[in-house]
Scaffold this motif. Structure first.
Motif, mmCIF file in Angstrom:
data_model
loop_
_atom_site.group_PDB
_atom_site.id
_atom_site.type_symbol
_atom_site.label_atom_id
_atom_site.label_comp_id
_atom_site.label_asym_id
_atom_site.label_seq_id
_atom_site.Cartn_x
_atom_site.Cartn_y
_atom_site.Cartn_z
ATOM 1 N N SER A 87 0.811 -1.219 0.000
ATOM 2 C CA SER A 87 0.000 0.000 0.000
ATOM 3 C C SER A 87 0.848 1.273 0.000
ATOM 4 O O SER A 87 0.297 2.374 -0.032
ATOM 5 C CB SER A 87 -0.936 0.012 1.221
ATOM 6 O OG SER A 87 -0.189 0.130 2.429
ATOM 7 N N CYS A 88 2.164 1.141 0.047
ATOM 8 C CA CYS A 88 3.056 2.294 0.192
ATOM 9 C C CYS A 88 3.234 3.032 -1.134
ATOM 10 O O CYS A 88 3.431 2.404 -2.180
ATOM 11 C CB CYS A 88 4.415 1.841 0.715
ATOM 12 S SG CYS A 88 5.570 3.203 1.047
ATOM 13 N N ILE A 89 3.199 4.371 -1.080
ATOM 14 C CA ILE A 89 3.359 5.156 -2.310
ATOM 15 C C ILE A 89 4.774 5.066 -2.861
ATOM 16 O O ILE A 89 5.005 5.414 -4.026
ATOM 17 C CB ILE A 89 2.989 6.636 -2.092
ATOM 18 C CG1 ILE A 89 3.918 7.296 -1.060
ATOM 19 C CG2 ILE A 89 1.528 6.773 -1.686
ATOM 20 C CD1 ILE A 89 3.759 8.799 -0.950
ATOM 21 N N TRP A 90 5.746 4.606 -2.062
ATOM 22 C CA TRP A 90 7.136 4.515 -2.530
ATOM 23 C C TRP A 90 7.496 3.137 -3.067
ATOM 24 O O TRP A 90 8.600 2.944 -3.567
ATOM 25 C CB TRP A 90 8.101 4.882 -1.399
ATOM 26 C CG TRP A 90 8.009 6.287 -0.926
ATOM 27 C CD1 TRP A 90 7.775 6.714 0.353
ATOM 28 C CD2 TRP A 90 8.153 7.480 -1.707
ATOM 29 N NE1 TRP A 90 7.768 8.081 0.403
ATOM 30 C CE2 TRP A 90 8.000 8.585 -0.842
ATOM 31 C CE3 TRP A 90 8.406 7.722 -3.066
ATOM 32 C CZ2 TRP A 90 8.085 9.904 -1.278
ATOM 33 C CZ3 TRP A 90 8.484 9.035 -3.502
ATOM 34 C CH2 TRP A 90 8.326 10.110 -2.620
ATOM 35 N N ALA A 91 6.591 2.183 -2.965
ATOM 36 C CA ALA A 91 6.869 0.840 -3.480
ATOM 37 C C ALA A 91 6.361 0.731 -4.910
ATOM 38 O O ALA A 91 5.509 1.496 -5.351
ATOM 39 C CB ALA A 91 6.219 -0.216 -2.599
ATOM 40 N N CYS A 92 6.897 -0.245 -5.639
ATOM 41 C CA CYS A 92 6.501 -0.412 -7.041
ATOM 42 C C CYS A 92 6.696 -1.857 -7.468
ATOM 43 O O CYS A 92 7.744 -2.457 -7.205
ATOM 44 C CB CYS A 92 7.343 0.501 -7.932
ATOM 45 S SG CYS A 92 6.895 0.474 -9.681
ATOM 46 N N ARG A 93 5.680 -2.389 -8.100
ATOM 47 C CA ARG A 93 5.770 -3.720 -8.708
ATOM 48 C C ARG A 93 5.830 -3.523 -10.217
ATOM 49 O O ARG A 93 4.868 -3.053 -10.829
ATOM 50 C CB ARG A 93 4.565 -4.573 -8.305
ATOM 51 C CG ARG A 93 4.637 -6.029 -8.769
ATOM 52 C CD ARG A 93 3.663 -6.885 -7.983
ATOM 53 N NE ARG A 93 2.286 -6.456 -8.154
ATOM 54 C CZ ARG A 93 1.441 -6.998 -9.026
ATOM 55 N NH1 ARG A 93 1.837 -7.978 -9.829
ATOM 56 N NH2 ARG A 93 0.191 -6.568 -9.114
ATOM 57 N N MET A 94 6.974 -3.823 -10.806
ATOM 58 C CA MET A 94 7.203 -3.532 -12.218
ATOM 59 C C MET A 94 7.101 -4.783 -13.080
ATOM 60 O O MET A 94 7.666 -5.838 -12.735
ATOM 61 C CB MET A 94 8.594 -2.943 -12.434
ATOM 62 C CG MET A 94 8.886 -1.658 -11.711
ATOM 63 S SD MET A 94 10.524 -1.024 -12.171
ATOM 64 C CE MET A 94 10.748 0.237 -10.914
ATOM 65 N N PRO A 95 6.424 -4.706 -14.224
ATOM 66 C CA PRO A 95 6.524 -5.776 -15.216
ATOM 67 C C PRO A 95 7.877 -5.657 -15.911
ATOM 68 O O PRO A 95 8.309 -4.552 -16.260
ATOM 69 C CB PRO A 95 5.367 -5.472 -16.170
ATOM 70 C CG PRO A 95 5.176 -3.997 -16.067
ATOM 71 C CD PRO A 95 5.544 -3.615 -14.666
ATOM 72 N N VAL A 96 8.543 -6.769 -16.074
ATOM 73 C CA VAL A 96 9.894 -6.773 -16.640
ATOM 74 C C VAL A 96 9.907 -7.555 -17.950
ATOM 75 O O VAL A 96 9.464 -8.701 -18.006
ATOM 76 C CB VAL A 96 10.906 -7.399 -15.654
ATOM 77 C CG1 VAL A 96 12.318 -7.327 -16.221
ATOM 78 C CG2 VAL A 96 10.829 -6.701 -14.296
ATOM 79 N N GLU A 97 10.407 -6.912 -18.984
ATOM 80 C CA GLU A 97 10.591 -7.560 -20.282
ATOM 81 C C GLU A 97 12.086 -7.797 -20.465
ATOM 82 O O GLU A 97 12.877 -6.856 -20.411
ATOM 83 C CB GLU A 97 10.046 -6.664 -21.392
ATOM 84 C CG GLU A 97 10.131 -7.273 -22.781
ATOM 85 C CD GLU A 97 9.483 -6.371 -23.823
ATOM 86 O OE1 GLU A 97 10.224 -5.840 -24.675
ATOM 87 O OE2 GLU A 97 8.250 -6.194 -23.778
ATOM 88 N N ILE A 98 12.476 -9.034 -20.663
ATOM 89 C CA ILE A 98 13.886 -9.397 -20.776
ATOM 90 C C ILE A 98 14.197 -9.820 -22.210
ATOM 91 O O ILE A 98 13.596 -10.766 -22.725
ATOM 92 C CB ILE A 98 14.244 -10.553 -19.818
ATOM 93 C CG1 ILE A 98 13.917 -10.164 -18.371
ATOM 94 C CG2 ILE A 98 15.721 -10.928 -19.950
ATOM 95 C CD1 ILE A 98 14.044 -11.321 -17.400
ATOM 96 N N ILE A 99 15.120 -9.120 -22.840
ATOM 97 C CA ILE A 99 15.623 -9.529 -24.155
ATOM 98 C C ILE A 99 16.762 -10.512 -23.908
ATOM 99 O O ILE A 99 17.837 -10.138 -23.453
ATOM 100 C CB ILE A 99 16.107 -8.317 -24.973
ATOM 101 C CG1 ILE A 99 14.935 -7.346 -25.214
ATOM 102 C CG2 ILE A 99 16.709 -8.769 -26.297
ATOM 103 C CD1 ILE A 99 15.340 -6.069 -25.913
ATOM 104 N N VAL A 100 16.522 -11.772 -24.154
ATOM 105 C CA VAL A 100 17.482 -12.822 -23.820
ATOM 106 C C VAL A 100 18.698 -12.762 -24.731
ATOM 107 O O VAL A 100 19.830 -12.951 -24.286
ATOM 108 C CB VAL A 100 16.813 -14.206 -23.900
ATOM 109 C CG1 VAL A 100 17.806 -15.318 -23.605
ATOM 110 C CG2 VAL A 100 15.629 -14.279 -22.925
#
Length: 207
Positions: A135-148
């Motif tokens: 719930s914290c405004i400073w946290a972030c869950r990011m989707p990550v795209e990896i170019i292998v």
């Protein structure tokens, strides 16, 4: 087709997409992810919407606000942590604020995206995010795209990673294990602690 939704905000965090290519990474700040408890097309459930910076500046969304609007399902769920985007007819039905208390976690109206960019982030353990920081405004869950394979950029993998933009002195913070990035011909690159230290080295402990 647009879907009608409504609910009470349980968190608002930056909407950031991370691109990795072995030892290189770049991020794009796209706006905010607002998580709500409510309903989508009449079905009661929890869900998340993507809101642009202009809409957030106009409505100043925070935990406890009751919202409604319309939204379109994101075209590729692997590249988003929100379910609905292209939000329209956004209304604030009630500005009651909730979960007010002594931080951490930090609540209230999140800052503009430039503040997040200036602060930089460090990795945050997924378990800590789920238990203490969701719930914290400073946290972030990011989707990550990896170019292998950079010679064949169509070879991609997707995952999610959690990060923290918050004060370096936060007693809830836990970094978790280092992140490993797959590369071509079975190679792996490990993102060591110095990457995090470098990203936030310009900040004081309480900043």
């Amino acid at each position: 087709m647009p879907m009608a939704w409504s609910g009470v905000v349980v968190s608002i965090q930056p909407r950031v997409r991370l691109l990795r290519s072995f030892d290189q990474r770049s991020d794009t700040c796209l706006g905010y992810v607002v998580r709500l408890a409510g309903s989508v097309d009449g079905e009661p459930r929890s869900f998340a919407i993507a809101v642009g910076q202009a809409a957030h500046a106009r409505h100043r969304i925070e935990i406890g606000n009751a919202l409604s609007g319309m939204g379109v399902p994101v075209p590729d769920a692997r590249r988003e942590t929100a379910e609905l985007y292209k939000i329209s007819k956004l209304k604030v039905l009630d500005r009651a604020a909730g979960r007010v208390g002594v931080p951490p976690p930090w609540h209230g109206v999140p800052p503009v995206l430039d503040v997040y960019r200036e602060r930089g982030y460090r990795r945050l353990a997924a378990r800590t995010y789920s238990s203490s920081c969701s719930s914290c405004i400073w946290a972030c869950r990011m989707p990550v795209e990896i170019i292998v394979d950079h010679w064949n950029p169509t070879r991609k993998r997707y995952r999610e990673e959690t990060f923290c933009y918050g004060p370096l002195s936060c007693q809830l913070y836990r970094p978790g294990p280092t992140r490993k990035v797959p590369g071509r011909q079975g190679m792996t690159w490990e993102e060591e602690d110095w990457v995090d230290h470098d990203a936030v080295a310009h900040r004081d402990a309480d900043d």
